[in-house]
Design a protein around this motif. Structure first.
Motif, PDB file in Angstrom:
ATOM      1  N   MET A   1     -16.630 -20.712  21.779  1.00 49.67           N
ATOM      2  CA  MET A   1     -15.799 -20.688  22.969  1.00 49.67           C
ATOM      3  C   MET A   1     -15.007 -21.990  23.054  1.00 49.67           C
ATOM      4  O   MET A   1     -15.521 -23.077  22.844  1.00 49.67           O
ATOM      5  CB  MET A   1     -16.662 -20.493  24.214  1.00 49.67           C
ATOM      6  N   GLU A   2     -13.761 -21.895  23.406  1.00 50.37           N
ATOM      7  CA  GLU A   2     -12.890 -23.052  23.574  1.00 50.37           C
ATOM      8  C   GLU A   2     -13.346 -23.845  24.795  1.00 50.37           C
ATOM      9  O   GLU A   2     -13.800 -23.293  25.789  1.00 50.37           O
ATOM     10  CB  GLU A   2     -11.457 -22.559  23.775  1.00 50.37           C
ATOM     11  N   SER A   3     -13.223 -25.157  24.711  1.00 53.38           N
ATOM     12  CA  SER A   3     -13.559 -26.009  25.842  1.00 53.38           C
ATOM     13  C   SER A   3     -12.653 -25.666  27.021  1.00 53.38           C
ATOM     14  O   SER A   3     -11.483 -25.348  26.849  1.00 53.38           O
ATOM     15  CB  SER A   3     -13.362 -27.468  25.454  1.00 53.38           C
ATOM     16  N   ASP A   4     -13.205 -25.743  28.221  1.00 50.88           N
ATOM     17  CA  ASP A   4     -12.389 -25.448  29.399  1.00 50.88           C
ATOM     18  C   ASP A   4     -11.808 -26.718  30.012  1.00 50.88           C
ATOM     19  O   ASP A   4     -11.245 -26.685  31.095  1.00 50.88           O
ATOM     20  CB  ASP A   4     -13.173 -24.629  30.415  1.00 50.88           C
ATOM     21  N   ALA A   5     -11.910 -27.842  29.304  1.00 49.41           N
ATOM     22  CA  ALA A   5     -11.389 -29.116  29.820  1.00 49.41           C
ATOM     23  C   ALA A   5      -9.866 -29.163  29.732  1.00 49.41           C
ATOM     24  O   ALA A   5      -9.277 -28.717  28.755  1.00 49.41           O
ATOM     25  CB  ALA A   5     -11.992 -30.274  29.045  1.00 49.41           C
ATOM     26  N   PHE A   6      -9.253 -29.719  30.768  1.00 46.59           N
ATOM     27  CA  PHE A   6      -7.809 -29.926  30.770  1.00 46.59           C
ATOM     28  C   PHE A   6      -7.487 -31.141  29.905  1.00 46.59           C
ATOM     29  O   PHE A   6      -8.250 -32.105  29.871  1.00 46.59           O
ATOM     30  CB  PHE A   6      -7.295 -30.169  32.189  1.00 46.59           C
ATOM     31  N   LYS A   7      -6.329 -31.116  29.250  1.00 42.75           N
ATOM     32  CA  LYS A   7      -5.891 -32.275  28.461  1.00 42.75           C
ATOM     33  C   LYS A   7      -5.607 -33.461  29.375  1.00 42.75           C
ATOM     34  O   LYS A   7      -5.874 -34.597  29.021  1.00 42.75           O
ATOM     35  CB  LYS A   7      -4.650 -31.930  27.646  1.00 42.75           C
ATOM     36  N   GLN A   8      -5.037 -33.179  30.529  1.00 41.27           N
ATOM     37  CA  GLN A   8      -4.768 -34.202  31.540  1.00 41.27           C
ATOM     38  C   GLN A   8      -5.390 -33.744  32.857  1.00 41.27           C
ATOM     39  O   GLN A   8      -5.162 -32.618  33.272  1.00 41.27           O
ATOM     40  CB  GLN A   8      -3.263 -34.383  31.741  1.00 41.27           C
ATOM     41  N   PRO A   9      -6.166 -34.601  33.523  1.00 37.00           N
ATOM     42  CA  PRO A   9      -6.735 -34.191  34.810  1.00 37.00           C
ATOM     43  C   PRO A   9      -5.637 -34.037  35.862  1.00 37.00           C
ATOM     44  O   PRO A   9      -4.549 -34.591  35.736  1.00 37.00           O
ATOM     45  CB  PRO A   9      -7.678 -35.332  35.170  1.00 37.00           C
ATOM     46  N   VAL A  10      -5.950 -33.274  36.869  1.00 37.37           N
ATOM     47  CA  VAL A  10      -5.061 -33.076  38.015  1.00 37.37           C
ATOM     48  C   VAL A  10      -5.756 -33.728  39.209  1.00 37.37           C
ATOM     49  O   VAL A  10      -6.937 -33.488  39.440  1.00 37.37           O
ATOM     50  CB  VAL A  10      -4.838 -31.572  38.298  1.00 37.37           C
ATOM     51  N   PHE A  11      -5.023 -34.542  39.940  1.00 33.41           N
ATOM     52  CA  PHE A  11      -5.579 -35.166  41.133  1.00 33.41           C
ATOM     53  C   PHE A  11      -5.016 -34.456  42.350  1.00 33.41           C
ATOM     54  O   PHE A  11      -3.800 -34.325  42.496  1.00 33.41           O
ATOM     55  CB  PHE A  11      -5.245 -36.654  41.175  1.00 33.41           C
ATOM     56  N   VAL A  12      -5.915 -33.976  43.203  1.00 38.77           N
ATOM     57  CA  VAL A  12      -5.514 -33.284  44.418  1.00 38.77           C
ATOM     58  C   VAL A  12      -6.157 -33.985  45.605  1.00 38.77           C
ATOM     59  O   VAL A  12      -7.229 -34.565  45.487  1.00 38.77           O
ATOM     60  CB  VAL A  12      -5.921 -31.789  44.392  1.00 38.77           C
ATOM     61  N   GLY A  13      -5.485 -33.927  46.724  1.00 39.42           N
ATOM     62  CA  GLY A  13      -6.026 -34.594  47.893  1.00 39.42           C
ATOM     63  C   GLY A  13      -5.688 -33.878  49.170  1.00 39.42           C
ATOM     64  O   GLY A  13      -4.644 -33.242  49.290  1.00 39.42           O
ATOM     65  N   GLU A  14      -6.606 -33.994  50.100  1.00 43.93           N
ATOM     66  CA  GLU A  14      -6.397 -33.432  51.422  1.00 43.93           C
ATOM     67  C   GLU A  14      -7.296 -34.203  52.386  1.00 43.93           C
ATOM     68  O   GLU A  14      -8.442 -34.527  52.059  1.00 43.93           O
ATOM     69  CB  GLU A  14      -6.732 -31.944  51.434  1.00 43.93           C
ATOM     70  N   ASN A  15      -6.735 -34.508  53.549  1.00 46.46           N
ATOM     71  CA  ASN A  15      -7.466 -35.244  54.586  1.00 46.46           C
ATOM     72  C   ASN A  15      -7.959 -36.607  54.088  1.00 46.46           C
ATOM     73  O   ASN A  15      -9.051 -37.040  54.422  1.00 46.46           O
ATOM     74  CB  ASN A  15      -8.639 -34.410  55.115  1.00 46.46           C
ATOM     75  N   GLY A  16      -7.168 -37.264  53.243  1.00 46.67           N
ATOM     76  CA  GLY A  16      -7.519 -38.590  52.766  1.00 46.67           C
ATOM     77  C   GLY A  16      -8.507 -38.631  51.623  1.00 46.67           C
ATOM     78  O   GLY A  16      -8.866 -39.705  51.146  1.00 46.67           O
ATOM     79  N   TYR A  17      -8.971 -37.496  51.156  1.00 47.87           N
ATOM     80  CA  TYR A  17      -9.949 -37.430  50.074  1.00 47.87           C
ATOM     81  C   TYR A  17      -9.244 -36.954  48.809  1.00 47.87           C
ATOM     82  O   TYR A  17      -8.631 -35.889  48.803  1.00 47.87           O
ATOM     83  CB  TYR A  17     -11.086 -36.474  50.461  1.00 47.87           C
ATOM     84  N   ILE A  18      -9.323 -37.734  47.735  1.00 49.05           N
ATOM     85  CA  ILE A  18      -8.699 -37.366  46.468  1.00 49.05           C
ATOM     86  C   ILE A  18      -9.779 -36.895  45.506  1.00 49.05           C
ATOM     87  O   ILE A  18     -10.820 -37.539  45.357  1.00 49.05           O
ATOM     88  CB  ILE A  18      -7.911 -38.544  45.858  1.00 49.05           C
ATOM     89  N   GLN A  19      -9.516 -35.777  44.863  1.00 46.30           N
ATOM     90  CA  GLN A  19     -10.466 -35.167  43.940  1.00 46.30           C
ATOM     91  C   GLN A  19      -9.824 -35.023  42.567  1.00 46.30           C
ATOM     92  O   GLN A  19      -8.659 -34.657  42.450  1.00 46.30           O
ATOM     93  CB  GLN A  19     -10.873 -33.789  44.473  1.00 46.30           C
ATOM     94  N   LYS A  20     -10.580 -35.316  41.532  1.00 46.41           N
ATOM     95  CA  LYS A  20     -10.104 -35.194  40.155  1.00 46.41           C
ATOM     96  C   LYS A  20     -10.537 -33.833  39.611  1.00 46.41           C
ATOM     97  O   LYS A  20     -11.724 -33.511  39.596  1.00 46.41           O
ATOM     98  CB  LYS A  20     -10.704 -36.320  39.317  1.00 46.41           C
ATOM     99  N   ASP A  22     -10.830 -31.834  36.397  1.00 48.38           N
ATOM    100  CA  ASP A  22     -10.884 -32.073  34.950  1.00 48.38           C
ATOM    101  C   ASP A  22     -10.871 -30.819  34.095  1.00 48.38           C
ATOM    102  O   ASP A  22     -10.586 -30.893  32.905  1.00 48.38           O
ATOM    103  CB  ASP A  22     -12.176 -32.814  34.588  1.00 48.38           C
ATOM    104  N   CYS A  23     -11.258 -29.691  34.684  1.00 50.49           N
ATOM    105  CA  CYS A  23     -11.457 -28.501  33.863  1.00 50.49           C
ATOM    106  C   CYS A  23     -11.188 -27.234  34.675  1.00 50.49           C
ATOM    107  O   CYS A  23     -10.972 -27.284  35.880  1.00 50.49           O
ATOM    108  CB  CYS A  23     -12.873 -28.482  33.304  1.00 50.49           C
ATOM    109  N   VAL A  24     -11.241 -26.122  33.979  1.00 47.46           N
ATOM    110  CA  VAL A  24     -10.984 -24.826  34.606  1.00 47.46           C
ATOM    111  C   VAL A  24     -11.967 -24.563  35.745  1.00 47.46           C
ATOM    112  O   VAL A  24     -11.570 -24.116  36.824  1.00 47.46           O
ATOM    113  CB  VAL A  24     -11.037 -23.698  33.552  1.00 47.46           C
ATOM    114  N   MET A  25     -13.242 -24.864  35.539  1.00 44.23           N
ATOM    115  CA  MET A  25     -14.234 -24.602  36.587  1.00 44.23           C
ATOM    116  C   MET A  25     -13.979 -25.455  37.821  1.00 44.23           C
ATOM    117  O   MET A  25     -14.127 -24.976  38.948  1.00 44.23           O
ATOM    118  CB  MET A  25     -15.652 -24.833  36.064  1.00 44.23           C
TER     119      MET A  25
END
Length: 98
Positions: A1-20, A22-25
């Motif tokens: 099975m191919e890794s589900d990791a993203f090549k580049q992480p996506v940073f998302v934020g709401e209400n002052g909290y930023i979340q990284k 890293d992967c499909v899950m």
């Protein structure tokens, strides 16, 4: 099975909290926690792409692109600058000196 990791992480934020994201899950979990009343067609498309990538029916890059498009549209994407290489170099420990 191919890794589900993203090549580049996506940073998302709401209400002052930023979340990284890293992967499909991570993307699936973020999408599933999104309030039902704020979901739409782009949210459904991002979910479909992420679930398909998780199952191996689509490439991980397709999930990454769909999640990024959705995050930009709803305004949760965060532009987090990457740390300079000197800040992320090898860790030095005093354990070797004992």
């Amino acid at each position: 099975m191919e890794s589900d990791a993203f090549k580049q992480p996506v940073f998302v934020g709401e209400n002052g909290y930023i979340q990284k994201i890293d992967c499909v899950m991570d993307a699936i979990e973020f999408l599933e926690e999104w309030p039902v009343e704020r979901r739409g067609l782009l949210h459904a498309a991002a979910c479909e792409a992420c679930y398909s990538a998780y199952d191996g029916r689509k490439p991980v890059e397709a999930a990454h692109k769909a999640f990024m498009a959705w995050a930009r549209k709803v305004g949760v994407i965060e532009d987090v600058p990457t740390a300079p290489p000197w800040m992320t170099g090898p860790k030095i420990s005093n354990a070797n000196l004992l």
